[in-house]
Design a protein around this motif. Structure first.
Motif, PDB file in Angstrom:
ATOM      1  N   GLY A  65      -3.111 -42.167   9.644  1.00  0.00           N
ATOM      2  CA  GLY A  65      -3.636 -40.911  10.149  1.00  0.00           C
ATOM      3  C   GLY A  65      -4.902 -40.545   9.397  1.00  0.00           C
ATOM      4  N   TRP A  66      -5.463 -39.400   9.725  1.00  0.00           N
ATOM      5  CA  TRP A  66      -6.767 -39.030   9.169  1.00  0.00           C
ATOM      6  C   TRP A  66      -6.741 -38.850   7.658  1.00  0.00           C
ATOM      7  N   ILE A  67      -5.874 -38.001   7.155  1.00  0.00           N
ATOM      8  CA  ILE A  67      -5.887 -37.674   5.725  1.00  0.00           C
ATOM      9  C   ILE A  67      -5.468 -38.883   4.889  1.00  0.00           C
ATOM     10  N   GLY A  68      -4.421 -39.569   5.307  1.00  0.00           N
ATOM     11  CA  GLY A  68      -3.988 -40.757   4.580  1.00  0.00           C
ATOM     12  C   GLY A  68      -5.047 -41.850   4.583  1.00  0.00           C
ATOM     13  N   SER A  69      -5.760 -41.987   5.700  1.00  0.00           N
ATOM     14  CA  SER A  69      -6.818 -42.990   5.785  1.00  0.00           C
ATOM     15  C   SER A  69      -7.970 -42.657   4.854  1.00  0.00           C
ATOM     16  N   ILE A  70      -8.331 -41.395   4.782  1.00  0.00           N
ATOM     17  CA  ILE A  70      -9.423 -40.986   3.898  1.00  0.00           C
ATOM     18  C   ILE A  70      -9.035 -41.181   2.438  1.00  0.00           C
ATOM     19  N   ILE A  71      -7.825 -40.772   2.075  1.00  0.00           N
ATOM     20  CA  ILE A  71      -7.365 -40.959   0.695  1.00  0.00           C
ATOM     21  C   ILE A  71      -7.293 -42.447   0.357  1.00  0.00           C
ATOM     22  N   GLY A  72      -6.766 -43.246   1.257  1.00  0.00           N
ATOM     23  CA  GLY A  72      -6.693 -44.688   1.023  1.00  0.00           C
ATOM     24  C   GLY A  72      -8.069 -45.317   0.892  1.00  0.00           C
ATOM     25  N   ALA A  73      -9.021 -44.878   1.720  1.00  0.00           N
ATOM     26  CA  ALA A  73     -10.380 -45.419   1.643  1.00  0.00           C
ATOM     27  C   ALA A  73     -11.053 -45.027   0.331  1.00  0.00           C
ATOM     28  N   ILE A  74     -10.802 -43.820  -0.145  1.00  0.00           N
ATOM     29  CA  ILE A  74     -11.350 -43.395  -1.437  1.00  0.00           C
ATOM     30  C   ILE A  74     -10.780 -44.255  -2.554  1.00  0.00           C
ATOM     31  N   VAL A  75      -9.474 -44.518  -2.511  1.00  0.00           N
ATOM     32  CA  VAL A  75      -8.843 -45.371  -3.526  1.00  0.00           C
ATOM     33  C   VAL A  75      -9.432 -46.780  -3.487  1.00  0.00           C
ATOM     34  N   VAL A  76      -9.542 -47.355  -2.298  1.00  0.00           N
ATOM     35  CA  VAL A  76     -10.067 -48.718  -2.166  1.00  0.00           C
ATOM     36  C   VAL A  76     -11.518 -48.780  -2.626  1.00  0.00           C
ATOM     37  N   LEU A  77     -12.339 -47.801  -2.229  1.00  0.00           N
ATOM     38  CA  LEU A  77     -13.740 -47.806  -2.629  1.00  0.00           C
ATOM     39  C   LEU A  77     -13.887 -47.584  -4.128  1.00  0.00           C
ATOM     40  N   GLY A  78     -13.058 -46.733  -4.701  1.00  0.00           N
ATOM     41  CA  GLY A  78     -13.085 -46.531  -6.152  1.00  0.00           C
ATOM     42  C   GLY A  78     -12.778 -47.814  -6.905  1.00  0.00           C
ATOM     43  N   ILE A  79     -11.793 -48.550  -6.437  1.00  0.00           N
ATOM     44  CA  ILE A  79     -11.462 -49.833  -7.054  1.00  0.00           C
ATOM     45  C   ILE A  79     -12.598 -50.829  -6.874  1.00  0.00           C
ATOM     46  N   TYR A  80     -13.199 -50.849  -5.691  1.00  0.00           N
ATOM     47  CA  TYR A  80     -14.320 -51.752  -5.409  1.00  0.00           C
ATOM     48  C   TYR A  80     -15.512 -51.446  -6.316  1.00  0.00           C
ATOM     49  N   VAL A  81     -15.847 -50.167  -6.455  1.00  0.00           N
ATOM     50  CA  VAL A  81     -16.984 -49.784  -7.295  1.00  0.00           C
ATOM     51  C   VAL A  81     -16.698 -50.121  -8.756  1.00  0.00           C
ATOM     52  N   ALA A  82     -15.483 -49.859  -9.216  1.00  0.00           N
ATOM     53  CA  ALA A  82     -15.132 -50.168 -10.601  1.00  0.00           C
ATOM     54  C   ALA A  82     -15.169 -51.677 -10.860  1.00  0.00           C
ATOM     55  N   ALA A  83     -14.756 -52.462  -9.890  1.00  0.00           N
ATOM     56  CA  ALA A  83     -14.714 -53.915 -10.077  1.00  0.00           C
ATOM     57  C   ALA A  83     -16.095 -54.553  -9.993  1.00  0.00           C
TER      58      ALA A  83
END
Length: 92
Positions: A65-83
Motif C-alpha cells: 500500500g501507499w504508506i508501507g511502500s514509502i516507508i519501505g522505499a526510504i529504508v531501501v534507499l537509506g541502505i543503498y546510500v549508506a552502502a
C-alpha cells in the motif's frame, strides 16, 4: 486484464514511493526514472515484509500500500546510500 492492471498499479505506487523516498533521503542519488520505479517496487515489498512482521506475523508476497511502500522505499534507499557512499569514514 486483471494481471495487467496489477502491474500498472505496482509501477505507479513504485514510482510515487521512489520519488518520495528520494526527496526524503538527503544527498544526491544518481538514479534515473527506471531505477526510481524499481526502488519503489522493492520498497513496497520491503514495506509489506516489515508490516507483516510487526502487525500480523504472516507474510504474503504482495505490495504494502501507499504508506508501507514509502516507508519501505526510504529504508531501501537509506541502505543503498549508506552502502555506496564515497565519503564513509573508516575507523581503526
Amino acid at each position: 486484464m486483471d494481471v495487467l492492471w496489477n502491474i500498472i498499479v505496482l509501477i505507479v505506487i513504485g514510482a510515487v514511493a521512489g520519488f518520495i523516498a528520494r526527496a526524503v533521503i538527503p544527498g544526491k542519488q544518481s538514479m534515473g526514472l527506471v531505477a526510481t520505479v524499481v526502488l519503489g517496487v522493492i520498497g513496497s515489498f520491503v514495506g509489506n515484509l516489515l508490516g507483516s512482521l510487526i502487525f500480523d506475523g504472516e507474510f504474503s508476497f504482495g505490495t504494502a500500500g501507499w504508506i508501507g511502500s514509502i516507508i519501505g522505499a526510504i529504508v531501501v534507499l537509506g541502505i543503498y546510500v549508506a552502502a555506496t557512499s564515497k565519503n564513509r569514514r573508516v575507523t581503526r
